[in-house]
Motif scaffolding. Structure first.
Motif, mmCIF file in Angstrom:
data_model
loop_
_atom_site.group_PDB
_atom_site.id
_atom_site.type_symbol
_atom_site.label_atom_id
_atom_site.label_comp_id
_atom_site.label_asym_id
_atom_site.label_seq_id
_atom_site.Cartn_x
_atom_site.Cartn_y
_atom_site.Cartn_z
ATOM 1 N N HIS A 152 0.806 -1.216 0.000
ATOM 2 C CA HIS A 152 0.000 0.000 0.000
ATOM 3 C C HIS A 152 0.843 1.272 0.000
ATOM 4 O O HIS A 152 0.300 2.371 0.109
ATOM 5 N N GLY A 153 2.153 1.105 -0.089
ATOM 6 C CA GLY A 153 3.040 2.268 -0.144
ATOM 7 C C GLY A 153 2.997 3.132 1.104
ATOM 8 O O GLY A 153 3.110 4.356 1.034
ATOM 9 N N ILE A 154 2.783 2.489 2.262
ATOM 10 C CA ILE A 154 2.686 3.257 3.514
ATOM 11 C C ILE A 154 3.938 3.035 4.347
ATOM 12 O O ILE A 154 4.452 1.911 4.412
ATOM 13 N N SER A 155 4.434 4.110 4.979
ATOM 14 C CA SER A 155 5.576 3.976 5.868
ATOM 15 C C SER A 155 5.324 4.797 7.134
ATOM 16 O O SER A 155 4.950 5.963 7.057
ATOM 17 N N LEU A 156 5.484 4.156 8.295
ATOM 18 C CA LEU A 156 5.230 4.837 9.570
ATOM 19 C C LEU A 156 6.496 4.762 10.430
ATOM 20 O O LEU A 156 7.340 3.896 10.219
ATOM 21 N N ILE A 157 6.583 5.649 11.399
ATOM 22 C CA ILE A 157 7.716 5.600 12.327
ATOM 23 C C ILE A 157 7.181 5.330 13.749
ATOM 24 O O ILE A 157 6.354 6.084 14.259
ATOM 25 N N GLY A 158 7.653 4.252 14.351
ATOM 26 C CA GLY A 158 7.321 3.950 15.753
ATOM 27 C C GLY A 158 5.858 3.601 15.979
ATOM 28 O O GLY A 158 5.372 3.654 17.115
ATOM 29 N N GLU A 159 5.148 3.237 14.915
ATOM 30 C CA GLU A 159 3.709 3.015 15.031
ATOM 31 C C GLU A 159 3.288 1.922 14.058
ATOM 32 O O GLU A 159 3.779 1.868 12.930
ATOM 33 N N MET A 160 2.399 1.042 14.502
ATOM 34 C CA MET A 160 1.891 -0.015 13.625
ATOM 35 C C MET A 160 0.375 -0.090 13.782
ATOM 36 O O MET A 160 -0.127 0.006 14.896
ATOM 37 N N TRP A 161 -0.327 -0.239 12.679
ATOM 38 C CA TRP A 161 -1.783 -0.410 12.741
ATOM 39 C C TRP A 161 -2.117 -1.828 12.338
ATOM 40 O O TRP A 161 -1.579 -2.339 11.347
ATOM 41 N N LEU A 162 -3.002 -2.476 13.103
ATOM 42 C CA LEU A 162 -3.391 -3.852 12.806
ATOM 43 C C LEU A 162 -4.908 -3.968 12.848
ATOM 44 O O LEU A 162 -5.551 -3.366 13.722
ATOM 45 N N PRO A 163 -5.487 -4.765 11.939
ATOM 46 C CA PRO A 163 -6.910 -5.064 12.070
ATOM 47 C C PRO A 163 -7.093 -6.161 13.123
ATOM 48 O O PRO A 163 -6.269 -7.070 13.212
ATOM 49 N N VAL A 164 -8.152 -6.063 13.924
ATOM 50 C CA VAL A 164 -8.359 -7.027 15.011
ATOM 51 C C VAL A 164 -8.734 -8.407 14.426
ATOM 52 O O VAL A 164 -9.309 -8.493 13.336
ATOM 53 N N ASN A 165 -8.355 -9.459 15.138
ATOM 54 C CA ASN A 165 -8.708 -10.843 14.758
ATOM 55 C C ASN A 165 -8.323 -11.225 13.329
ATOM 56 O O ASN A 165 -9.066 -11.938 12.652
ATOM 57 N N THR A 166 -7.197 -10.727 12.863
ATOM 58 C CA THR A 166 -6.757 -11.041 11.498
ATOM 59 C C THR A 166 -5.296 -11.486 11.544
ATOM 60 O O THR A 166 -4.481 -10.852 12.211
ATOM 61 N N ASP A 167 -4.995 -12.569 10.813
ATOM 62 C CA ASP A 167 -3.605 -12.994 10.721
ATOM 63 C C ASP A 167 -2.829 -11.999 9.866
ATOM 64 O O ASP A 167 -3.265 -11.660 8.768
ATOM 65 N N VAL A 168 -1.708 -11.541 10.394
ATOM 66 C CA VAL A 168 -0.871 -10.590 9.659
ATOM 67 C C VAL A 168 0.554 -11.133 9.635
ATOM 68 O O VAL A 168 1.076 -11.568 10.661
ATOM 69 N N ARG A 169 1.152 -11.126 8.425
ATOM 70 C CA ARG A 169 2.538 -11.573 8.315
ATOM 71 C C ARG A 169 3.432 -10.371 8.622
ATOM 72 O O ARG A 169 3.221 -9.278 8.092
ATOM 73 N N VAL A 170 4.417 -10.575 9.489
ATOM 74 C CA VAL A 170 5.309 -9.474 9.847
ATOM 75 C C VAL A 170 6.741 -9.880 9.520
ATOM 76 O O VAL A 170 7.250 -10.874 10.028
ATOM 77 N N GLU A 171 7.364 -9.125 8.602
ATOM 78 C CA GLU A 171 8.748 -9.402 8.194
ATOM 79 C C GLU A 171 9.650 -8.384 8.872
ATOM 80 O O GLU A 171 9.401 -7.179 8.789
ATOM 81 N N ASP A 233 -10.832 -2.202 14.590
ATOM 82 C CA ASP A 233 -11.709 -3.136 13.874
ATOM 83 C C ASP A 233 -11.467 -3.031 12.370
ATOM 84 O O ASP A 233 -10.893 -2.055 11.889
ATOM 85 N N GLN A 234 -11.886 -4.056 11.631
ATOM 86 C CA GLN A 234 -11.555 -4.167 10.205
ATOM 87 C C GLN A 234 -11.987 -2.934 9.417
ATOM 88 O O GLN A 234 -11.242 -2.439 8.575
ATOM 89 N N GLN A 235 -13.164 -2.419 9.740
ATOM 90 C CA GLN A 235 -13.688 -1.269 8.986
ATOM 91 C C GLN A 235 -12.786 -0.042 9.180
ATOM 92 O O GLN A 235 -12.400 0.615 8.206
ATOM 93 N N SER A 236 -12.437 0.239 10.437
ATOM 94 C CA SER A 236 -11.566 1.388 10.715
ATOM 95 C C SER A 236 -10.207 1.180 10.047
ATOM 96 O O SER A 236 -9.592 2.127 9.549
ATOM 97 N N PHE A 237 -9.749 -0.086 10.044
ATOM 98 C CA PHE A 237 -8.451 -0.363 9.440
ATOM 99 C C PHE A 237 -8.486 -0.088 7.934
ATOM 100 O O PHE A 237 -7.588 0.556 7.386
ATOM 101 N N ASP A 238 -9.564 -0.552 7.267
ATOM 102 C CA ASP A 238 -9.692 -0.337 5.822
ATOM 103 C C ASP A 238 -9.740 1.163 5.508
ATOM 104 O O ASP A 238 -9.119 1.626 4.550
ATOM 105 N N LEU A 239 -10.472 1.929 6.335
ATOM 106 C CA LEU A 239 -10.553 3.379 6.135
ATOM 107 C C LEU A 239 -9.172 4.013 6.296
ATOM 108 O O LEU A 239 -8.748 4.833 5.490
ATOM 109 N N TRP A 240 -8.485 3.594 7.347
ATOM 110 C CA TRP A 240 -7.146 4.137 7.617
ATOM 111 C C TRP A 240 -6.203 3.838 6.453
ATOM 112 O O TRP A 240 -5.468 4.696 5.986
#
Ligand code: CU
Length: 247
Positions: A152-171, A233-240
């Motif tokens: 998604h071409g997003i880069s953050l510093i010192g902050e991570m956003w995650l959708p709740v109850n979703t498997d996320v791969r972290v490299e 929640d997933q909706q807020s995550f998608d909006l973000w």
């Protein structure tokens, strides 16, 4: 009170002091670990829960073994002590006890095999190789965490956003020296090594803000490498995600 009695009393008081202080430390340390917000003993993900469970099982087995061994030791010290300097040395030599030796060999074998099985289960639970829809890349730098959402071409510093109850791969990797990425409530720490990509997965099971910190000394600014994980929640995550991607 005679001199000998007062000496004995002083010695007893010293022992009581040691017992009370060690007891307080033994109670206080787990209490602090539980109360502190980023405690791994209060997990917020399946992987974190699996690690905490394994820790608790090992802790309680260790407590039971400690109480039995220390209890027998203290009992023997008191019961079979030499009561006065005039008492003759006891003449009690013996050549082992097969029944006892069999028991104290078999019990540890059973405990260790059970712990091996539970540990393998925990490996399975924390295995990063599972299909996920979202990949996040974390890069350790002296002294901050860069969090990228490569798709998604997003880069953050010192902050991570995650959708709740979703498997996320972290490299996880590093730009300079070795760091260690650790959000205790989400699972174990993962080293950030330059030139390597270490992989883990997160699945935060409640919304809120989680905290983490670099867990490998990496230079003067090591203590200033926090990470804040916002679980929404997933909706807020998608909006973000949509909002951030446009920028
Ligand atoms: Cu560090």
């Amino acid at each position: 009170m005679s001199a000998i009695e007062s000496k004995k009393l002083k010695r007893l008081l010293r022992v009581v002091r040691y017992v009370v202080v060690s007891g307080l430390i033994m109670v206080a340390l787990p209490a602090i670990a539980l109360a502190a917000p980023p405690s791994p003993l209060n997990p917020a993900s399946p992987a974190g829960r699996s690690i905490a469970n394994l820790h608790n099982i090992i802790l309680w087995i260790a407590v039971v073994v400690f109480v039995i061994v220390a209890g027998l030791l203290i009992y023997s010290l008191v019961r079979f002590r030499r009561r006065s300097p005039d008492e003759p040395e006891p003449d009690q030599s013996f050549d082992g006890n097969t029944t006892l030796e069999t028991i104290w060999t078999i019990i540890p074998v059973i405990i260790l095999v059970a712990l091996l099985a539970l540990t393998l289960q925990t490996f399975q639970d924390t295995d990063p190789n599972r299909p996920t829809d979202l990949t996040i890349r974390v890069i350790g730098k002296q002294w901050l965490w860069e969090v990228q959402y490569p798709d998604h071409g997003i880069s953050l510093i010192g902050e991570m956003w995650l959708p709740v109850n979703t498997d996320v791969r972290v490299e996880i990797t590093s730009d300079d020296v070795i760091h260690s990425f650790w959000v205790p409530k989400l699972g174990g720490k993962v080293d950030a090594v330059p030139g390597y990509l270490n992989v883990t997965w997160f699945n935060a099971d409640r919304a809120g803000t989680l905290r983490g910190q670099c867990a490998e000394y990496c230079g003067m600014g090591h203590s200033k490498m926090p990470i804040e994980v916002k679980v929404v929640d997933q909706q807020s995550f998608d909006l973000w995600l949509a909002d951030k991607s446009q920028k």
